[in-house]
Design an enzyme around this catalytic site. Sequence first.
Site, PDB file in Angstrom:
ATOM      1  CD  GLU A   1      -2.953  -0.723  -0.069  1.00 40.65           C
ATOM      2  OE1 GLU A   1      -2.994  -0.353  -1.266  1.00 40.65           O
ATOM      3  OE2 GLU A   1      -3.393  -1.807   0.309  1.00 40.65           O
TER       4      GLU A   1
ATOM      5  CG  ASP B   1       0.827   2.905  -6.459  1.00 37.87           C
ATOM      6  OD1 ASP B   1       0.951   3.642  -5.453  1.00 37.87           O
ATOM      7  OD2 ASP B   1      -0.217   2.874  -7.146  1.00 37.87           O
TER       8      ASP B   1
ATOM      9  CB  SER C   1      -9.577   0.549  -8.089  1.00 33.33           C
ATOM     10  OG  SER C   1      -8.381   0.743  -7.516  1.00 33.33           O
TER      11      SER C   1
ATOM     12  CG  ASP D   1      -5.716   1.806  -8.065  1.00 27.67           C
ATOM     13  OD1 ASP D   1      -4.980   1.016  -7.460  1.00 27.67           O
ATOM     14  OD2 ASP D   1      -6.197   2.821  -7.569  1.00 27.67           O
TER      15      ASP D   1
ATOM     16  CE  LYS E   1      -7.346   7.779  -4.797  1.00 26.73           C
ATOM     17  NZ  LYS E   1      -8.365   6.824  -5.165  1.00 26.73           N
TER      18      LYS E   1
HETATM   19  P1  NG1 Z   1      -7.492   3.504  -4.266  1.00 32.68           P
HETATM   20  O1  NG1 Z   1      -7.850   4.667  -3.480  1.00 32.68           O
HETATM   21  O2  NG1 Z   1      -7.726   2.277  -3.559  1.00 32.68           O
HETATM   22  O3  NG1 Z   1      -8.098   3.514  -5.610  1.00 32.68           O
HETATM   23  C1  NG1 Z   1      -5.027   4.602  -4.325  1.00 32.68           C
HETATM   24  C2  NG1 Z   1      -4.219   4.871  -5.586  1.00 32.68           C
HETATM   25  C3  NG1 Z   1      -3.208   3.741  -5.869  1.00 32.68           C
HETATM   26  C4  NG1 Z   1      -2.379   3.455  -4.641  1.00 32.68           C
HETATM   27  C5  NG1 Z   1      -3.312   3.242  -3.427  1.00 32.68           C
HETATM   28  C6  NG1 Z   1      -2.576   3.021  -2.150  1.00 32.68           C
HETATM   29  C7  NG1 Z   1      -5.518   6.084  -7.249  1.00 32.68           C
HETATM   30  C8  NG1 Z   1      -6.342   5.985  -8.453  1.00 32.68           C
HETATM   31  N1  NG1 Z   1      -5.091   4.957  -6.727  1.00 32.68           N
HETATM   32  O4  NG1 Z   1      -5.876   3.519  -4.528  1.00 32.68           O
HETATM   33  O5  NG1 Z   1      -2.409   4.085  -6.965  1.00 32.68           O
HETATM   34  O6  NG1 Z   1      -1.451   4.466  -4.407  1.00 32.68           O
HETATM   35  O7  NG1 Z   1      -4.186   4.342  -3.232  1.00 32.68           O
HETATM   36  O8  NG1 Z   1      -1.792   1.889  -2.216  1.00 32.68           O
HETATM   37  O9  NG1 Z   1      -5.237   7.165  -6.767  1.00 32.68           O
END
Ligand code: NG1
Length: 537
Positions: free
Chosen positions: A60, A63, A182, A237, A282
Amino acid sequence: MAAEQPIPVYTNLSDLYGSLGTSLNHAEKWNSIAEEFQQRFGRKPAYIARAPGRVNLIGEHIDYCLFGVLPAAIERDILIAIGRRPNPNAEDAPGSVVAENVQTKYTRQVFAPAPRRRASVSEEEVRLEEWHLDINTKQLRWESYVKAGYYGVLINYFAGGQNPASVDLLVTGTVPAGSGLSSSAAMVVASTLAFLAVNEKLEANFTGNGPKISKGQLVEMAVANEKRVGVNSGGMDQAASVISVPSSALYISFFPELSASAVPLPTGAIFIIANSLVVSDKAVTAKHNYNLRVVETLAAARILARHLELKVGKTEKVTLREVVGRLAGEVEEVGAMPVEWLLETLKRMEREIECLKPKKSSGEGQFGVTMEEMIEMSGMTAEEFKEVYLSWVEVEATQFQLYKRAKHVFSEASRVLQFRQICLAAESSPSPSDVIKDLGKLMNESQTSCDELFQCSCPELNELTNIAKDAGAIGSRLTGAGWGGCTVSLVAEGDVDAFIKKVSATYGPYKGLQDTALSEVIFATKPSSGACVYKFE
Ligand code: NG1
Protein backbone atom coordinates in the site's frame (compact mmCIF):
# COMPACT_ATOMS: atom_id res chain seq x y z
CA MET A 1 4.47 -10.00 -20.49
CA ALA A 2 0.83 -9.09 -20.68
CA ALA A 3 1.55 -5.35 -20.91
CA GLU A 4 2.49 -5.69 -24.59
CA GLN A 5 -0.72 -7.49 -25.55
CA PRO A 6 -3.60 -5.74 -27.31
CA ILE A 7 -6.91 -5.01 -25.56
CA PRO A 8 -9.28 -7.94 -26.09
CA VAL A 9 -12.23 -7.01 -28.31
CA TYR A 10 -15.05 -9.60 -28.33
CA THR A 11 -17.83 -9.93 -30.86
CA ASN A 12 -19.25 -13.05 -29.34
CA LEU A 13 -20.77 -13.15 -25.87
CA SER A 14 -19.78 -16.71 -25.05
CA ASP A 15 -16.11 -15.91 -25.71
CA LEU A 16 -16.49 -12.85 -23.55
CA TYR A 17 -18.07 -14.66 -20.59
CA GLY A 18 -15.54 -17.47 -20.91
CA SER A 19 -12.74 -14.93 -20.70
CA LEU A 20 -14.07 -13.38 -17.50
CA GLY A 21 -13.30 -16.62 -15.70
CA THR A 22 -15.37 -15.70 -12.68
CA SER A 23 -18.33 -17.09 -10.87
CA LEU A 24 -20.77 -14.21 -11.22
CA ASN A 25 -23.58 -14.37 -13.69
CA HIS A 26 -22.38 -11.77 -16.15
CA ALA A 27 -24.83 -12.38 -18.96
CA GLU A 28 -27.64 -10.62 -17.14
CA LYS A 29 -25.58 -7.52 -16.51
CA TRP A 30 -24.36 -7.17 -20.09
CA ASN A 31 -27.79 -7.80 -21.59
CA SER A 32 -29.44 -5.39 -19.23
CA ILE A 33 -27.11 -2.45 -19.99
CA ALA A 34 -27.55 -3.06 -23.74
CA GLU A 35 -31.35 -3.08 -23.35
CA GLU A 36 -31.32 -0.02 -21.11
CA PHE A 37 -29.19 1.84 -23.67
CA GLN A 38 -31.67 0.89 -26.40
CA GLN A 39 -34.57 2.16 -24.30
CA ARG A 40 -32.90 5.45 -23.44
CA PHE A 41 -31.31 6.29 -26.78
CA GLY A 42 -33.54 4.41 -29.21
CA ARG A 43 -30.84 2.17 -30.72
CA LYS A 44 -28.36 -0.49 -29.77
CA PRO A 45 -24.96 0.63 -28.44
CA ALA A 46 -21.98 0.10 -30.72
CA TYR A 47 -19.69 -1.05 -27.90
CA ILE A 48 -19.63 -1.95 -24.25
CA ALA A 49 -16.34 -1.31 -22.45
CA ARG A 50 -15.62 -3.20 -19.23
CA ALA A 51 -13.05 -2.40 -16.55
CA PRO A 52 -12.89 -4.25 -13.22
CA GLY A 53 -12.11 -2.86 -9.78
CA ARG A 54 -9.23 -4.36 -7.88
CA VAL A 55 -8.26 -5.49 -4.43
CA ASN A 56 -4.70 -4.86 -3.37
CA LEU A 57 -3.47 -7.93 -1.49
CA ILE A 58 -0.34 -6.20 -0.25
CA GLY A 59 1.80 -3.15 -1.10
CA GLU A 60 0.00 0.00 0.00
CA HIS A 61 1.11 3.51 -0.95
CA ILE A 62 4.31 2.31 -2.54
CA ASP A 63 3.33 2.35 -6.22
CA TYR A 64 4.01 6.08 -6.50
CA CYS A 65 7.42 5.44 -4.91
CA LEU A 66 7.93 3.02 -7.83
CA PHE A 67 8.01 -0.15 -5.71
CA GLY A 68 6.18 -3.27 -6.89
CA VAL A 69 2.67 -4.10 -5.63
CA LEU A 70 0.44 -7.16 -5.64
CA PRO A 71 -3.20 -6.51 -6.52
CA ALA A 72 -5.79 -8.68 -8.28
CA ALA A 73 -8.76 -7.61 -10.40
CA ILE A 74 -12.09 -8.41 -8.79
CA GLU A 75 -15.29 -9.58 -10.41
CA ARG A 76 -17.04 -6.29 -9.72
CA ASP A 77 -16.68 -3.92 -12.61
CA ILE A 78 -17.80 -0.82 -14.49
CA LEU A 79 -19.54 -1.21 -17.84
CA ILE A 80 -19.98 1.68 -20.27
CA ALA A 81 -22.27 1.20 -23.27
CA ILE A 82 -21.54 3.76 -25.97
CA GLY A 83 -22.70 4.60 -29.49
CA ARG A 84 -22.32 7.43 -31.98
CA ARG A 85 -25.29 9.76 -32.16
CA PRO A 86 -26.64 8.97 -35.62
CA ASN A 87 -27.99 12.41 -36.47
CA PRO A 88 -26.25 14.95 -34.30
CA ASN A 89 -28.17 18.22 -34.20
CA ALA A 90 -26.61 21.02 -36.15
CA GLU A 91 -26.05 22.84 -32.87
CA ASP A 92 -24.22 19.86 -31.34
CA ALA A 93 -20.57 20.76 -30.77
CA PRO A 94 -18.09 18.27 -32.26
CA GLY A 95 -17.45 15.41 -29.87
CA SER A 96 -20.41 16.28 -27.64
CA VAL A 97 -21.38 13.67 -25.08
CA VAL A 98 -24.68 12.76 -23.46
CA ALA A 99 -23.69 10.72 -20.40
CA GLU A 100 -26.25 8.82 -18.35
CA ASN A 101 -25.82 6.52 -15.38
CA VAL A 102 -28.06 3.60 -14.43
CA GLN A 103 -27.89 4.76 -10.80
CA THR A 104 -30.44 7.52 -10.53
CA LYS A 105 -28.42 9.52 -7.99
CA TYR A 106 -25.93 10.22 -10.78
CA THR A 107 -27.81 12.61 -13.02
CA ARG A 108 -27.65 12.98 -16.82
CA GLN A 109 -24.78 15.16 -18.01
CA VAL A 110 -24.23 16.80 -21.38
CA PHE A 111 -20.82 18.20 -22.25
CA ALA A 112 -18.53 18.88 -25.16
CA PRO A 113 -14.80 19.43 -25.42
CA ALA A 114 -13.69 22.90 -26.45
CA PRO A 115 -10.91 23.22 -28.99
CA ARG A 116 -8.10 25.41 -27.73
CA ARG A 117 -6.63 27.68 -30.34
CA ARG A 118 -3.04 28.76 -30.35
CA ALA A 119 -3.07 32.52 -29.81
CA SER A 120 0.41 33.25 -31.07
CA VAL A 121 -0.18 32.36 -34.72
CA SER A 122 -1.82 34.53 -37.36
CA GLU A 123 -5.58 34.37 -37.90
CA GLU A 124 -5.36 32.28 -41.08
CA GLU A 125 -3.10 29.79 -39.41
CA VAL A 126 -5.12 29.18 -36.27
CA ARG A 127 -5.24 25.42 -35.88
CA LEU A 128 -7.01 23.17 -33.43
CA GLU A 129 -4.14 22.38 -31.18
CA GLU A 130 -5.59 20.83 -28.09
CA TRP A 131 -8.88 20.21 -26.40
CA HIS A 132 -10.23 21.33 -23.13
CA LEU A 133 -12.87 19.69 -20.94
CA ASP A 134 -13.92 21.30 -17.69
CA ILE A 135 -13.27 18.89 -14.83
CA ASN A 136 -14.26 20.00 -11.38
CA THR A 137 -11.49 18.76 -9.06
CA LYS A 138 -12.92 20.39 -5.96
CA GLN A 139 -16.13 18.43 -5.92
CA LEU A 140 -16.87 14.75 -6.29
CA ARG A 141 -18.81 14.46 -9.56
CA TRP A 142 -19.45 11.17 -11.32
CA GLU A 143 -19.00 12.54 -14.81
CA SER A 144 -15.48 13.80 -13.97
CA TYR A 145 -14.22 10.24 -14.38
CA VAL A 146 -15.95 9.93 -17.75
CA LYS A 147 -14.43 13.23 -18.84
CA ALA A 148 -10.98 12.19 -17.58
CA GLY A 149 -11.03 9.12 -19.84
CA TYR A 150 -12.24 11.18 -22.78
CA TYR A 151 -9.54 13.79 -22.24
CA GLY A 152 -6.68 11.39 -22.94
CA VAL A 153 -8.33 10.18 -26.12
CA LEU A 154 -8.79 13.77 -27.32
CA ILE A 155 -5.23 14.81 -26.55
CA ASN A 156 -3.58 11.72 -27.97
CA TYR A 157 -5.74 11.07 -31.01
CA PHE A 158 -7.40 14.31 -32.02
CA ALA A 159 -4.53 16.76 -31.97
CA GLY A 160 -4.43 17.23 -35.72
CA GLY A 161 -7.69 19.09 -36.26
CA GLN A 162 -9.90 16.02 -36.67
CA ASN A 163 -13.18 16.01 -34.77
CA PRO A 164 -14.21 13.27 -32.37
CA ALA A 165 -17.65 11.63 -32.76
CA SER A 166 -20.70 12.92 -30.88
CA VAL A 167 -21.81 10.08 -28.64
CA ASP A 168 -24.36 8.84 -26.14
CA LEU A 169 -23.19 6.66 -23.29
CA LEU A 170 -24.61 4.79 -20.33
CA VAL A 171 -22.62 3.75 -17.26
CA THR A 172 -23.38 1.00 -14.80
CA GLY A 173 -21.19 -0.50 -12.13
CA THR A 174 -20.86 -2.78 -9.15
CA VAL A 175 -17.62 -1.43 -7.68
CA PRO A 176 -18.62 0.56 -4.59
CA ALA A 177 -17.37 4.16 -4.78
CA GLY A 178 -14.79 5.48 -2.28
CA SER A 179 -14.12 2.04 -0.86
CA GLY A 180 -10.53 1.29 -1.88
CA LEU A 181 -11.60 -1.10 -4.65
CA SER A 182 -10.61 1.38 -7.34
CA SER A 183 -13.97 2.38 -8.66
CA SER A 184 -12.28 5.55 -9.90
CA ALA A 185 -9.61 3.73 -11.91
CA ALA A 186 -12.24 1.32 -13.25
CA MET A 187 -14.35 4.31 -14.37
CA VAL A 188 -11.41 6.03 -16.04
CA VAL A 189 -10.18 2.85 -17.76
CA ALA A 190 -13.70 1.98 -18.97
CA SER A 191 -14.24 5.53 -20.18
CA THR A 192 -10.87 5.69 -21.98
CA LEU A 193 -11.67 2.38 -23.67
CA ALA A 194 -15.22 3.40 -24.59
CA PHE A 195 -14.05 6.62 -26.28
CA LEU A 196 -11.20 4.83 -28.03
CA ALA A 197 -13.59 2.18 -29.33
CA VAL A 198 -16.37 4.50 -30.48
CA ASN A 199 -13.86 6.69 -32.32
CA GLU A 200 -12.34 3.60 -33.93
CA LYS A 201 -8.99 4.23 -32.30
CA LEU A 202 -8.51 0.87 -30.64
CA GLU A 203 -6.98 -0.43 -33.81
CA ALA A 204 -4.53 2.46 -34.04
CA ASN A 205 -1.52 3.16 -31.89
CA PHE A 206 -0.68 6.75 -31.17
CA THR A 207 3.03 6.08 -30.65
CA GLY A 208 3.25 4.35 -34.00
CA ASN A 209 5.02 1.38 -32.40
CA GLY A 210 2.64 -1.29 -33.50
CA PRO A 211 -0.70 -1.91 -35.01
CA LYS A 212 -2.84 -1.67 -31.89
CA ILE A 213 -2.81 0.16 -28.59
CA SER A 214 -1.33 -2.24 -26.04
CA LYS A 215 -2.52 -2.90 -22.50
CA GLY A 216 0.58 -1.09 -21.18
CA GLN A 217 -0.21 2.00 -23.25
CA LEU A 218 -3.81 1.98 -22.07
CA VAL A 219 -2.50 1.87 -18.48
CA GLU A 220 -0.25 4.87 -19.15
CA MET A 221 -3.12 6.80 -20.68
CA ALA A 222 -5.49 5.93 -17.85
CA VAL A 223 -2.92 6.99 -15.20
CA ALA A 224 -2.43 10.35 -16.92
CA ASN A 225 -6.19 10.68 -17.34
CA GLU A 226 -6.92 10.02 -13.69
CA LYS A 227 -4.49 12.76 -12.66
CA ARG A 228 -6.93 15.17 -14.29
CA VAL A 229 -9.42 14.39 -11.55
CA GLY A 230 -6.89 15.80 -9.08
CA VAL A 231 -5.17 12.78 -7.53
CA ASN A 232 -1.50 12.09 -8.22
CA SER A 233 -1.98 8.36 -8.19
CA GLY A 234 0.55 5.67 -8.86
CA GLY A 235 -0.26 3.16 -11.59
CA MET A 236 -1.35 0.16 -9.57
CA ASP A 237 -5.11 0.38 -10.03
CA GLN A 238 -5.09 1.07 -13.72
CA ALA A 239 -2.54 -1.70 -14.34
CA ALA A 240 -4.57 -4.19 -12.28
CA SER A 241 -7.79 -3.18 -14.03
CA VAL A 242 -6.26 -3.54 -17.50
CA ILE A 243 -3.70 -6.37 -17.27
CA SER A 244 -5.09 -8.88 -14.71
CA VAL A 245 -5.68 -12.50 -15.60
CA PRO A 246 -8.18 -14.87 -13.92
CA SER A 247 -7.13 -16.91 -10.85
CA SER A 248 -3.89 -15.03 -10.20
CA ALA A 249 -2.70 -11.91 -8.49
CA LEU A 250 -0.60 -9.53 -10.53
CA TYR A 251 2.88 -8.45 -9.48
CA ILE A 252 3.19 -4.99 -10.97
CA SER A 253 6.53 -3.29 -10.98
CA PHE A 254 7.07 0.26 -12.13
CA PHE A 255 10.84 0.37 -12.30
CA PRO A 256 12.68 0.77 -14.60
CA GLU A 257 9.39 0.59 -16.53
CA LEU A 258 5.88 -0.78 -16.11
CA SER A 259 5.82 -4.56 -16.18
CA ALA A 260 3.41 -7.13 -14.82
CA SER A 261 3.51 -10.84 -14.17
CA ALA A 262 0.88 -13.24 -12.87
CA VAL A 263 1.42 -14.66 -9.38
CA PRO A 264 -0.55 -17.84 -8.71
CA LEU A 265 -2.36 -17.75 -5.39
CA PRO A 266 -2.08 -20.73 -3.06
CA THR A 267 -5.06 -23.06 -2.83
CA GLY A 268 -6.93 -23.58 0.41
CA ALA A 269 -7.61 -19.95 1.25
CA ILE A 270 -9.92 -17.24 -0.02
CA PHE A 271 -9.68 -13.46 0.06
CA ILE A 272 -12.73 -11.81 1.61
CA ILE A 273 -13.46 -8.15 1.14
CA ALA A 274 -15.31 -6.27 3.86
CA ASN A 275 -16.33 -2.65 3.50
CA SER A 276 -15.89 -0.48 6.61
CA LEU A 277 -18.68 1.71 5.20
CA VAL A 278 -16.57 4.78 5.88
CA VAL A 279 -16.48 6.56 2.53
CA SER A 280 -13.13 8.10 1.79
CA ASP A 281 -13.00 10.48 -1.10
CA LYS A 282 -9.37 10.69 -2.13
CA ALA A 283 -9.85 13.65 -4.44
CA VAL A 284 -11.52 15.81 -1.80
CA THR A 285 -9.10 14.98 1.06
CA ALA A 286 -5.99 14.84 -1.16
CA LYS A 287 -4.17 17.81 0.33
CA HIS A 288 -4.17 16.31 3.85
CA ASN A 289 -3.98 12.68 2.89
CA TYR A 290 -3.08 11.17 -0.47
CA ASN A 291 -1.18 13.99 -2.16
CA LEU A 292 0.51 14.93 1.11
CA ARG A 293 1.85 11.36 1.35
CA VAL A 294 3.14 11.61 -2.23
CA VAL A 295 5.03 14.79 -1.33
CA GLU A 296 6.32 13.37 1.99
CA THR A 297 7.75 10.27 0.29
CA LEU A 298 9.37 12.39 -2.44
CA ALA A 299 10.92 14.78 0.08
CA ALA A 300 12.17 11.78 2.10
CA ALA A 301 13.77 10.39 -1.07
CA ARG A 302 15.58 13.66 -1.80
CA ILE A 303 16.90 13.94 1.78
CA LEU A 304 18.01 10.29 1.85
CA ALA A 305 19.80 10.71 -1.46
CA ARG A 306 21.62 13.73 -0.08
CA HIS A 307 22.55 11.87 3.10
CA LEU A 308 23.83 8.91 1.05
CA GLU A 309 25.67 11.27 -1.31
CA LEU A 310 23.84 9.98 -4.38
CA LYS A 311 23.55 11.94 -7.59
CA VAL A 312 20.18 13.65 -8.07
CA GLY A 313 19.32 16.21 -10.76
CA LYS A 314 18.57 19.71 -9.48
CA THR A 315 14.90 19.56 -10.37
CA GLU A 316 14.53 15.79 -10.41
CA LYS A 317 11.74 14.30 -8.29
CA VAL A 318 13.76 11.24 -7.35
CA THR A 319 11.65 8.42 -5.84
CA LEU A 320 12.46 6.11 -2.94
CA ARG A 321 12.87 3.20 -5.36
CA GLU A 322 15.38 5.16 -7.42
CA VAL A 323 17.35 6.05 -4.29
CA VAL A 324 17.56 2.33 -3.46
CA GLY A 325 18.68 1.55 -7.01
CA ARG A 326 21.35 4.25 -7.05
CA LEU A 327 22.66 3.15 -3.68
CA ALA A 328 22.94 -0.44 -4.88
CA GLY A 329 24.62 0.60 -8.13
CA GLU A 330 21.76 -0.73 -10.24
CA VAL A 331 22.07 0.03 -13.95
CA GLU A 332 18.64 1.05 -15.26
CA GLU A 333 19.40 0.08 -18.84
CA VAL A 334 20.18 -3.47 -17.75
CA GLY A 335 16.91 -3.82 -15.83
CA ALA A 336 15.84 -4.13 -12.21
CA MET A 337 18.26 -5.70 -9.74
CA PRO A 338 17.55 -9.27 -8.58
CA VAL A 339 15.06 -9.68 -5.73
CA GLU A 340 17.59 -10.88 -3.12
CA TRP A 341 19.73 -7.84 -3.79
CA LEU A 342 16.74 -5.52 -3.54
CA LEU A 343 15.68 -7.12 -0.25
CA GLU A 344 19.20 -6.63 1.14
CA THR A 345 19.26 -2.96 0.13
CA LEU A 346 15.79 -2.42 1.61
CA LYS A 347 17.08 -3.77 4.92
CA ARG A 348 19.93 -1.28 4.80
CA MET A 349 17.49 1.55 4.06
CA GLU A 350 15.56 0.75 7.22
CA ARG A 351 18.71 1.83 9.10
CA GLU A 352 19.58 4.81 6.89
CA ILE A 353 16.21 6.48 7.48
CA GLU A 354 17.40 7.68 10.89
CA CYS A 355 18.59 10.76 8.96
CA LEU A 356 14.94 11.70 8.37
CA LYS A 357 14.27 12.30 12.05
CA PRO A 358 14.13 15.94 13.15
CA LYS A 359 17.37 17.52 14.28
CA LYS A 360 15.86 20.66 15.75
CA SER A 361 12.22 20.32 16.75
CA SER A 362 11.81 17.75 19.56
CA GLY A 363 8.61 16.26 18.10
CA GLU A 364 7.97 14.25 21.29
CA GLY A 365 8.51 10.93 19.59
CA GLN A 366 6.41 11.95 16.62
CA PHE A 367 9.46 12.39 14.35
CA GLY A 368 7.73 15.02 12.24
CA VAL A 369 9.62 17.97 10.76
CA THR A 370 8.40 21.44 9.91
CA MET A 371 8.41 22.76 6.36
CA GLU A 372 11.49 24.92 7.14
CA GLU A 373 13.38 21.99 8.57
CA MET A 374 12.41 19.74 5.68
CA ILE A 375 13.70 22.30 3.18
CA GLU A 376 16.95 22.70 5.11
CA MET A 377 17.43 18.90 5.22
CA SER A 378 16.92 18.71 1.45
CA GLY A 379 19.86 21.05 0.79
CA MET A 380 17.70 23.08 -1.61
CA THR A 381 16.74 26.73 -1.35
CA ALA A 382 13.14 27.39 -0.35
CA GLU A 383 12.38 28.55 -3.91
CA GLU A 384 13.89 25.43 -5.47
CA PHE A 385 12.12 23.12 -3.04
CA LYS A 386 8.75 24.77 -3.58
CA GLU A 387 9.16 24.73 -7.33
CA VAL A 388 10.09 21.03 -7.46
CA TYR A 389 7.89 19.61 -4.72
CA LEU A 390 5.01 21.95 -4.09
CA SER A 391 4.18 23.82 -7.27
CA TRP A 392 2.26 20.95 -8.90
CA VAL A 393 0.18 19.82 -5.98
CA GLU A 394 -1.71 21.37 -3.09
CA VAL A 395 -0.78 20.04 0.36
CA GLU A 396 -1.48 21.26 3.86
CA ALA A 397 0.48 20.20 6.97
CA THR A 398 2.40 21.69 9.85
CA GLN A 399 4.51 18.55 10.35
CA PHE A 400 5.88 16.30 7.60
CA GLN A 401 6.35 12.72 8.77
CA LEU A 402 9.29 11.78 6.59
CA TYR A 403 10.77 9.10 8.87
CA LYS A 404 7.54 7.19 9.41
CA ARG A 405 6.52 7.34 5.75
CA ALA A 406 9.89 6.06 4.53
CA LYS A 407 9.93 3.32 7.17
CA HIS A 408 6.52 2.15 5.96
CA VAL A 409 7.51 2.27 2.31
CA PHE A 410 10.73 0.26 2.69
CA SER A 411 9.20 -2.37 4.97
CA GLU A 412 6.05 -2.68 2.83
CA ALA A 413 8.15 -3.03 -0.34
CA SER A 414 9.98 -5.92 1.22
CA ARG A 415 6.73 -7.53 2.43
CA VAL A 416 5.44 -7.48 -1.17
CA LEU A 417 8.57 -9.26 -2.40
CA GLN A 418 8.30 -11.85 0.38
CA PHE A 419 4.58 -12.40 -0.30
CA ARG A 420 5.33 -12.97 -3.96
CA GLN A 421 8.19 -15.36 -3.23
CA ILE A 422 5.98 -17.39 -0.87
CA CYS A 423 3.22 -17.64 -3.52
CA LEU A 424 5.68 -18.64 -6.23
CA ALA A 425 7.19 -21.32 -4.00
CA ALA A 426 3.82 -22.51 -2.65
CA GLU A 427 3.32 -25.27 -5.18
CA SER A 428 6.38 -27.11 -3.96
CA SER A 429 5.78 -26.38 -0.28
CA PRO A 430 5.31 -29.47 1.91
CA SER A 431 2.91 -27.57 4.19
CA PRO A 432 0.20 -25.48 2.49
CA SER A 433 -1.16 -24.31 5.82
CA ASP A 434 2.22 -22.80 6.73
CA VAL A 435 2.23 -20.96 3.40
CA ILE A 436 -1.10 -19.39 4.22
CA LYS A 437 0.03 -18.53 7.76
CA ASP A 438 3.11 -16.79 6.40
CA LEU A 439 1.00 -14.75 3.98
CA GLY A 440 -1.41 -13.84 6.75
CA LYS A 441 1.45 -12.67 8.96
CA LEU A 442 2.70 -10.33 6.23
CA MET A 443 -0.82 -8.94 5.78
CA ASN A 444 -1.11 -8.25 9.52
CA GLU A 445 2.28 -6.52 9.58
CA SER A 446 1.20 -4.44 6.62
CA GLN A 447 -1.93 -3.30 8.46
CA THR A 448 0.10 -2.24 11.51
CA SER A 449 2.50 -0.32 9.30
CA CYS A 450 -0.32 1.40 7.40
CA ASP A 451 -1.92 2.38 10.68
CA GLU A 452 1.07 3.43 12.75
CA LEU A 453 3.61 4.63 10.21
CA PHE A 454 1.71 5.68 7.12
CA GLN A 455 -1.34 6.75 9.13
CA CYS A 456 -3.74 5.83 6.36
CA SER A 457 -6.00 3.60 8.45
CA CYS A 458 -8.90 4.83 10.59
CA PRO A 459 -10.64 3.54 13.75
CA GLU A 460 -13.26 1.62 11.75
CA LEU A 461 -10.65 -0.12 9.57
CA ASN A 462 -8.68 -1.04 12.68
CA GLU A 463 -11.82 -2.37 14.32
CA LEU A 464 -12.86 -4.36 11.27
CA THR A 465 -9.43 -5.97 10.78
CA ASN A 466 -9.37 -6.90 14.48
CA ILE A 467 -12.87 -8.37 14.26
CA ALA A 468 -11.77 -10.29 11.16
CA LYS A 469 -8.81 -11.80 13.00
CA ASP A 470 -11.03 -12.74 15.96
CA ALA A 471 -13.45 -14.34 13.48
CA GLY A 472 -10.70 -16.61 12.15
CA ALA A 473 -8.92 -14.63 9.43
CA ILE A 474 -5.29 -15.65 9.08
CA GLY A 475 -4.44 -12.13 8.02
CA SER A 476 -6.42 -8.92 7.57
CA ARG A 477 -5.54 -5.46 6.33
CA LEU A 478 -6.97 -2.37 4.71
CA THR A 479 -6.84 -2.35 0.92
CA GLY A 480 -6.35 0.68 -1.30
CA ALA A 481 -5.66 4.20 -0.16
CA GLY A 482 -7.32 3.71 3.25
CA TRP A 483 -8.82 6.39 5.53
CA GLY A 484 -11.98 4.36 5.02
CA GLY A 485 -13.07 1.86 2.40
CA CYS A 486 -12.46 -1.86 2.46
CA THR A 487 -10.41 -4.49 4.24
CA VAL A 488 -9.15 -7.72 2.71
CA SER A 489 -8.86 -10.84 4.85
CA LEU A 490 -7.28 -14.19 4.13
CA VAL A 491 -9.55 -16.97 5.33
CA ALA A 492 -9.17 -20.76 5.11
CA GLU A 493 -11.57 -22.10 2.47
CA GLY A 494 -13.56 -24.20 4.92
CA ASP A 495 -14.07 -21.27 7.31
CA VAL A 496 -15.53 -18.74 4.89
CA ASP A 497 -19.22 -19.02 5.86
CA ALA A 498 -18.54 -19.01 9.58
CA PHE A 499 -16.18 -16.06 9.12
CA ILE A 500 -18.73 -13.96 7.24
CA LYS A 501 -21.38 -14.80 9.82
CA LYS A 502 -19.19 -13.77 12.75
CA VAL A 503 -18.00 -10.53 11.19
CA SER A 504 -21.56 -9.59 10.19
CA ALA A 505 -22.78 -10.18 13.71
CA THR A 506 -19.97 -8.18 15.32
CA TYR A 507 -19.19 -5.13 13.17
CA GLY A 508 -21.68 -2.47 14.28
CA PRO A 509 -22.50 -0.93 10.88
CA TYR A 510 -23.45 -4.40 9.52
CA LYS A 511 -26.15 -5.00 12.13
CA GLY A 512 -29.53 -5.45 10.55
CA LEU A 513 -28.15 -6.00 7.05
CA GLN A 514 -29.48 -9.13 5.36
CA ASP A 515 -29.02 -11.08 2.14
CA THR A 516 -28.25 -8.80 -0.81
CA ALA A 517 -27.49 -5.80 1.38
CA LEU A 518 -25.02 -7.88 3.38
CA SER A 519 -23.44 -9.46 0.32
CA GLU A 520 -22.80 -5.94 -0.96
CA VAL A 521 -20.56 -5.15 2.00
CA ILE A 522 -18.81 -8.44 2.77
CA PHE A 523 -18.03 -10.94 0.05
CA ALA A 524 -15.50 -13.49 -1.14
CA THR A 525 -13.73 -12.66 -4.36
CA LYS A 526 -11.83 -14.52 -7.02
CA PRO A 527 -9.22 -12.83 -9.18
CA SER A 528 -10.87 -11.80 -12.42
CA SER A 529 -9.62 -10.84 -15.88
CA GLY A 530 -8.72 -7.32 -16.98
CA ALA A 531 -10.50 -4.75 -19.13
CA CYS A 532 -12.05 -5.61 -22.50
CA VAL A 533 -14.47 -4.33 -25.11
CA TYR A 534 -17.54 -5.96 -26.62
CA LYS A 535 -18.35 -4.86 -30.14
CA PHE A 536 -21.92 -5.17 -31.45
CA GLU A 537 -22.07 -6.27 -35.04
P1 NG1 B 1 -7.49 3.50 -4.27
O1 NG1 B 1 -7.85 4.67 -3.48
O2 NG1 B 1 -7.73 2.28 -3.56
O3 NG1 B 1 -8.10 3.51 -5.61
C1 NG1 B 1 -5.03 4.60 -4.32
C2 NG1 B 1 -4.22 4.87 -5.59
C3 NG1 B 1 -3.21 3.74 -5.87
C4 NG1 B 1 -2.38 3.45 -4.64
C5 NG1 B 1 -3.31 3.24 -3.43
C6 NG1 B 1 -2.58 3.02 -2.15
C7 NG1 B 1 -5.52 6.08 -7.25
C8 NG1 B 1 -6.34 5.98 -8.45
N1 NG1 B 1 -5.09 4.96 -6.73
O4 NG1 B 1 -5.88 3.52 -4.53
O5 NG1 B 1 -2.41 4.09 -6.96
O6 NG1 B 1 -1.45 4.47 -4.41
O7 NG1 B 1 -4.19 4.34 -3.23
O8 NG1 B 1 -1.79 1.89 -2.22
O9 NG1 B 1 -5.24 7.17 -6.77
